[in-house]
Design a protein around this motif. Sequence first.
Motif, short mmCIF file in Angstrom:
data_model
loop_
_atom_site.label_atom_id
_atom_site.label_comp_id
_atom_site.label_asym_id
_atom_site.label_seq_id
_atom_site.Cartn_x
_atom_site.Cartn_y
_atom_site.Cartn_z
N GLN A 80 -32.26 -60.81 -5.56
CA GLN A 80 -32.77 -61.40 -4.34
C GLN A 80 -31.62 -61.66 -3.37
O GLN A 80 -30.48 -61.85 -3.80
CB GLN A 80 -33.51 -62.72 -4.62
N SER A 81 -31.91 -61.65 -2.07
CA SER A 81 -30.88 -61.91 -1.07
C SER A 81 -31.53 -62.33 0.24
O SER A 81 -32.52 -61.71 0.65
CB SER A 81 -30.00 -60.68 -0.84
N GLU A 132 -30.33 -61.80 3.02
CA GLU A 132 -29.93 -60.79 4.01
C GLU A 132 -30.83 -59.57 4.01
O GLU A 132 -30.85 -58.81 4.98
CB GLU A 132 -28.49 -60.35 3.74
N ARG A 133 -31.59 -59.36 2.91
CA ARG A 133 -32.41 -58.16 2.79
C ARG A 133 -33.78 -58.53 2.25
O ARG A 133 -33.90 -59.38 1.37
CB ARG A 133 -31.73 -57.14 1.86
N THR A 134 -34.80 -57.87 2.78
CA THR A 134 -36.18 -58.14 2.36
C THR A 134 -36.56 -57.14 1.28
O THR A 134 -37.05 -56.04 1.56
CB THR A 134 -37.15 -58.04 3.55
N TYR A 135 -36.32 -57.51 0.03
CA TYR A 135 -36.63 -56.62 -1.09
C TYR A 135 -38.14 -56.61 -1.35
O TYR A 135 -38.86 -57.56 -1.04
CB TYR A 135 -35.91 -57.09 -2.35
N ARG A 182 -32.05 -51.86 -6.05
CA ARG A 182 -33.10 -52.81 -5.68
C ARG A 182 -33.82 -52.26 -4.46
O ARG A 182 -33.21 -51.99 -3.43
CB ARG A 182 -32.48 -54.18 -5.39
N LEU A 186 -36.31 -51.66 -1.26
CA LEU A 186 -36.88 -52.26 -0.06
C LEU A 186 -37.90 -51.28 0.51
O LEU A 186 -38.05 -50.17 0.01
CB LEU A 186 -35.80 -52.53 0.99
N TRP A 236 -31.07 -50.86 -2.02
CA TRP A 236 -29.75 -51.47 -2.11
C TRP A 236 -29.13 -51.05 -3.43
O TRP A 236 -29.71 -51.26 -4.49
CB TRP A 236 -29.84 -52.99 -2.01
N LEU A 289 -26.36 -50.13 1.39
CA LEU A 289 -27.78 -49.95 1.68
C LEU A 289 -28.01 -48.48 1.99
O LEU A 289 -27.42 -47.92 2.92
CB LEU A 289 -28.21 -50.81 2.87
N SER A 347 -30.55 -45.89 3.30
CA SER A 347 -31.81 -45.73 4.03
C SER A 347 -32.45 -44.39 3.68
O SER A 347 -31.76 -43.39 3.51
CB SER A 347 -31.56 -45.81 5.53
#
Length: 304
Positions: A69-70, A72-75, A128, A130, A135, A160, A162
């Motif tokens: 979890q973070s 900074e990023r929407t997992y 992980r 998204l 990530w 990250l 993309s």
Amino acid sequence: MRSTPSYRLTALCTIATLLALPCLAAARVEPSTCWEQLVFEAGNDWAAASTTLDFTRIPAQEALKALMQSPERTYLQPGGDTVSVISARFRAMRSHGELQVWIDPQRGTALQSRRTGYGRDSRLKTHRFLQGAVWRERRAPDAGAEDASPDVWPLRSATLVSYPPEAGRNPVITPLMLLERASSLARRPQTGKIDHIVLVDTGLYRVMLESREQEILNAEFSLQTRAGTRVVTGQRAVRRVDLRPHPIGNVEGNETFSLLELEGEVALLIDLETGLPLRITGEWMRVGSVAVTLTGASLRDGCR
């Protein structure tokens, strides 16, 4: 009349065909809940390998403790009360390791994968997922510190990745998840095709699965069910499912698609009675064609 899942699936594929869109309908099908453990062995005159897969389902709250979890990023998060987990233990020549994949059974997408390798190339890779990206973290031990816990190995890279536009918003899965998808395809009444978007480290592949006509395979494996353990031997009715991977966007040359370390023209022979993958063939370690054979399986209560 109430529509069945298979009828709705056919309708969705028909609409996709009319719109000239890829049919990724298997992502809407919940993975098999029958498999508890699969044991595979492979080898030739000078090398051998084995893989054991365990299939479990855990409460979503328990899975959240293992999922990165973070702020900074929407997992991606579990969409229901449970999460499916595939745990693999593998050994080949001088190396061994383990792999865990957390899966959202509601959406049919991967949430996280974590692969740890020990031996000549010790490293820990965590992916992980998204929406539209993954990530990726890689850890590796310092020289002489290989016995330390992988969680404390120094972080070597974090980025990250993309997805290319060609991937669209389709669910992204991992190679191991193709075992259940191939089983579901093979057990349909008619032959057919379906494709999936599959992550291979930092690249994506569109993998086409195509089932063939029924054939006969001589097999021998132990099968554990609620009724006990028995040895299944002799001729089995199977259906071959071919895997045809095609890279999407820019995929680095060393990121070859593989399933259970098999590359090239990978094919699965699925037992029509049990849905078990009895044999998987492909190129192994660039030494030629190798067959990965099912030697043992355990099914959950209520399954044949």
